[in-house]
Design a protein around this motif. Sequence first.
Motif, PDB file in Angstrom:
ATOM      1  N   SER A   5       0.846  -1.199   0.000  1.00  0.00           N
ATOM      2  CA  SER A   5       0.000   0.000   0.000  1.00  0.00           C
ATOM      3  C   SER A   5       0.881   1.250   0.000  1.00  0.00           C
ATOM      4  CB  SER A   5      -0.933   0.035   1.225  1.00  0.00           C
ATOM      5  OG  SER A   5      -0.208   0.365   2.398  1.00  0.00           O
ATOM      6  N   THR A   7       0.471   3.588   2.142  1.00  0.00           N
ATOM      7  CA  THR A   7       0.728   3.818   3.564  1.00  0.00           C
ATOM      8  C   THR A   7       1.951   3.022   4.022  1.00  0.00           C
ATOM      9  OG1 THR A   7      -1.648   4.073   3.844  1.00  0.00           O
ATOM     10  CG2 THR A   7      -0.356   3.774   5.847  1.00  0.00           C
ATOM     11  N   SER A  31      -4.330  16.931   3.333  1.00  0.00           N
ATOM     12  CA  SER A  31      -3.933  15.698   2.661  1.00  0.00           C
ATOM     13  C   SER A  31      -4.806  14.564   3.149  1.00  0.00           C
ATOM     14  CB  SER A  31      -2.463  15.402   2.986  1.00  0.00           C
ATOM     15  OG  SER A  31      -2.080  14.109   2.563  1.00  0.00           O
ATOM     16  N   PHE A  32      -4.617  13.413   2.519  1.00  0.00           N
ATOM     17  CA  PHE A  32      -5.207  12.183   3.021  1.00  0.00           C
ATOM     18  C   PHE A  32      -4.443  11.788   4.287  1.00  0.00           C
ATOM     19  CE2 PHE A  32      -5.467   7.440   2.836  1.00  0.00           C
ATOM     20  CZ  PHE A  32      -6.818   7.351   3.076  1.00  0.00           C
ATOM     21  N   ALA A  34      -3.158   9.377   5.763  1.00  0.00           N
ATOM     22  CA  ALA A  34      -2.001   8.467   5.812  1.00  0.00           C
ATOM     23  C   ALA A  34      -0.667   9.215   5.799  1.00  0.00           C
ATOM     24  CB  ALA A  34      -2.045   7.480   4.642  1.00  0.00           C
ATOM     25  N   SER A  35      -0.624  10.404   5.161  1.00  0.00           N
ATOM     26  CA  SER A  35       0.663  11.111   5.052  1.00  0.00           C
ATOM     27  C   SER A  35       1.150  11.629   6.400  1.00  0.00           C
ATOM     28  CB  SER A  35       0.568  12.253   4.033  1.00  0.00           C
ATOM     29  OG  SER A  35      -0.332  13.248   4.465  1.00  0.00           O
ATOM     30  N   VAL A  77       3.273  16.774   0.378  1.00  0.00           N
ATOM     31  CA  VAL A  77       2.343  15.882  -0.334  1.00  0.00           C
ATOM     32  C   VAL A  77       1.888  16.574  -1.611  1.00  0.00           C
ATOM     33  CG1 VAL A  77       0.172  14.594  -0.186  1.00  0.00           C
ATOM     34  CG2 VAL A  77       1.526  14.988   1.893  1.00  0.00           C
ATOM     35  N   ASP A 103       5.360  12.528  -0.661  1.00  0.00           N
ATOM     36  CA  ASP A 103       4.173  11.688  -0.804  1.00  0.00           C
ATOM     37  C   ASP A 103       3.619  11.962  -2.198  1.00  0.00           C
ATOM     38  OD1 ASP A 103       1.674  10.540  -0.927  1.00  0.00           O
ATOM     39  OD2 ASP A 103       1.173  10.943   1.167  1.00  0.00           O
ATOM     40  N   CYS A 105       1.637   9.831  -3.825  1.00  0.00           N
ATOM     41  CA  CYS A 105       0.559   8.856  -4.037  1.00  0.00           C
ATOM     42  C   CYS A 105      -0.518   9.355  -4.998  1.00  0.00           C
ATOM     43  CB  CYS A 105      -0.080   8.477  -2.696  1.00  0.00           C
ATOM     44  SG  CYS A 105       0.959   7.417  -1.688  1.00  0.00           S
ATOM     45  N   GLU A 106      -0.740  10.672  -5.038  1.00  0.00           N
ATOM     46  CA  GLU A 106      -1.797  11.218  -5.904  1.00  0.00           C
ATOM     47  C   GLU A 106      -1.214  11.845  -7.168  1.00  0.00           C
ATOM     48  OE1 GLU A 106      -4.333  13.860  -3.712  1.00  0.00           O
ATOM     49  OE2 GLU A 106      -4.804  12.328  -2.210  1.00  0.00           O
ATOM     50  N   GLY A 127       0.995   5.264  -4.412  1.00  0.00           N
ATOM     51  CA  GLY A 127      -0.100   4.389  -3.999  1.00  0.00           C
ATOM     52  C   GLY A 127      -0.891   3.925  -5.202  1.00  0.00           C
ATOM     53  N   TYR A 129      -4.108   2.295  -4.993  1.00  0.00           N
ATOM     54  CA  TYR A 129      -5.507   2.009  -4.672  1.00  0.00           C
ATOM     55  C   TYR A 129      -6.354   2.319  -5.915  1.00  0.00           C
ATOM     56  CZ  TYR A 129      -9.742   1.802  -1.875  1.00  0.00           C
ATOM     57  OH  TYR A 129     -10.963   1.446  -1.388  1.00  0.00           O
ATOM     58  N   LYS A 132      -6.544   5.809  -7.660  1.00  0.00           N
ATOM     59  CA  LYS A 132      -5.338   6.484  -8.143  1.00  0.00           C
ATOM     60  C   LYS A 132      -5.228   6.382  -9.670  1.00  0.00           C
ATOM     61  CE  LYS A 132      -3.630   6.877  -3.828  1.00  0.00           C
ATOM     62  NZ  LYS A 132      -4.511   7.458  -2.805  1.00  0.00           N
ATOM     63  N   GLY A 139      -1.938  -1.505  -3.265  1.00  0.00           N
ATOM     64  CA  GLY A 139      -0.526  -1.597  -3.621  1.00  0.00           C
ATOM     65  C   GLY A 139       0.163  -0.266  -3.473  1.00  0.00           C
TER      66      GLY A 139
HETATM   67  C1  LIG Z   1      -3.874   7.225  -1.365  1.00  0.00           C
HETATM   68  C2  LIG Z   1      -2.934   8.006  -0.576  1.00  0.00           C
HETATM   69  C3  LIG Z   1      -2.001   7.410   0.308  1.00  0.00           C
HETATM   70  C4  LIG Z   1      -1.859   5.933   0.564  1.00  0.00           C
HETATM   71  O1  LIG Z   1      -2.932   5.192   0.322  1.00  0.00           O
HETATM   72  P1  LIG Z   1      -3.054   3.610   0.462  1.00  0.00           P
HETATM   73  O2  LIG Z   1      -4.528   3.458   0.505  1.00  0.00           O
HETATM   74  O3  LIG Z   1      -2.372   3.187   1.691  1.00  0.00           O
HETATM   75  O4  LIG Z   1      -2.430   2.991  -0.755  1.00  0.00           O
HETATM   76  C5  LIG Z   1      -1.123   8.242   0.972  1.00  0.00           C
HETATM   77  N1  LIG Z   1      -1.137   9.568   0.803  1.00  0.00           N
HETATM   78  C6  LIG Z   1      -2.012  10.167  -0.030  1.00  0.00           C
HETATM   79  C7  LIG Z   1      -1.957  11.648  -0.172  1.00  0.00           C
HETATM   80  C8  LIG Z   1      -2.953   9.420  -0.730  1.00  0.00           C
HETATM   81  O5  LIG Z   1      -3.831  10.022  -1.530  1.00  0.00           O
END
Ligand SMILES: *Cc1c(COP(=O)(O)O)cnc(C)c1O
Length: 317
Positions: A5, A7, A31-32, A34-35, A77, A103, A105-106, A127, A129, A132, A139
Motif C-alpha cells: 500500500s 501507507t 492531505s489524506f 495516511a501522510s 504531499v 508523498d 501517491c496522488e 499508492g 488504490y 489512483k 498496492g
Molecule cells: C492514497 C494516498 C495514500 C496511501 O494510500 P493507500 O490506501 O495506503 O495505498 C497516501 N497519501 C495520499 C496523499 C494518498 O492520496
Amino acid sequence: MAVNSGTAALHCIVRGLGLGAGDEVITTPFSFVASANCLLYEQVKPIFVDVEEETFGIDPKLVEAAIGPATKALLPVHVFGQCCQMDALMEIADRHGLPVIEDACEATLARHHGQMAGTIGKASAFGFYPNKQMTTGEGGMILTDDEALYRLCRSLRNQGRSEDGQWLSHERLGFNYRIHELTAALGVVQTEKLPALVAERQRLALAYQERLRLIAGIRLPETAEGNTHSWFVYPIRVEASRRNELISQLAAHGIQSKAYFYPCIHLQQFYRKKFGFEEGMFPVAERLSKEILILPFFPGLKEEQMDRVARVLSKLI
Ligand SMILES: *Cc1c(COP(=O)(O)O)cnc(C)c1O
C-alpha cells in the motif's frame, strides 16, 4: 520497490530514515490522513504548516519558521495530481540538511520543471488504490536512489529478514508489507497503460474546464508555473456556505460529488485529542477543505455526462 500500500511505503521510509520519538517532521494538514499517520506510527511529531492556494501544497514561505532543533525531515504531499513548489522546498531542505520525503501517491507522472514527482526528494511513496491514476487493487511503491535506504526498506517490507538470510532469521523488527505476485503482475500491465490513462485524465480536465469556466461562482483548479498536472481528481471551488448543500443537490440529480479533504488532518478527532489542534490554526487549508468540491472524474467519463454535470451545476449555482 513495490509494497502492499501507499501507507506501507510511507511507513517504511519513515522507519528506514531512523525517525522516532523526540523527532519532528514538517508536513501538510491538507492531505489524506495516511501522510501524517506514518509519522504517528513511529512516535514522530507532525509539525503542520499551512498550504498555498495555487498547488494546495505546503507553503514554502511558512516552512523555514517551523524548522527547529528537533526537525528531521520535510514531508510534502503532491495533492490532487499537482507537485508542490518543490524548487523552493528543496532549497530550504538542502540549506538545513534535511531529507525530503515526497508523498507522490496522488501524483504519479506529474512533473515539476521537468522532474517527475517522486524523483526530487530523498525518497518517495506511491499508492495504487483503485482511485489512483494506476491501480493494483491495493498496492504501493517506494522510490529512492539511496542504496542503503533501499536495502533497509526491503528488509522492513519482509519481516526484517536479512538479504541472504534464512527463512526464520530476522535481523530487525520488520513488517509484512510485501506485495502479492498476482497484484504485482497487475501493476506491470498498469504501468504500460499509465501514460494513456494520465493523458485521458488530462483530456477530461480540459473538457471540464471548457464547460465550467463561464459559470460565475465556480473557481477552477490552477496549474502552477513549471508544473505539469497528472490529474487525480477535478477539484472545483465554490462558496463555502453553499458547498455541502450543493453536494446533496447534485446527488438528487444522480451526480456524485465529494468534499476533499474535509476535515483537514489536524481536525480529525484523534489528532485534536492527541495534539490539542483547533480550528483556525491553518486557515488556508481549512478554507480549502470547506470550498473544494470533487466532481465525477474517471477514464471513460463521457462528454454528455460532463455536459450534464455542467448544466446542473450552472442551474444550482
Ligand atoms: C492514497 C494516498 C495514500 C496511501 O494510500 P493507500 O490506501 O495506503 O495505498 C497516501 N497519501 C495520499 C496523499 C494518498 O492520496
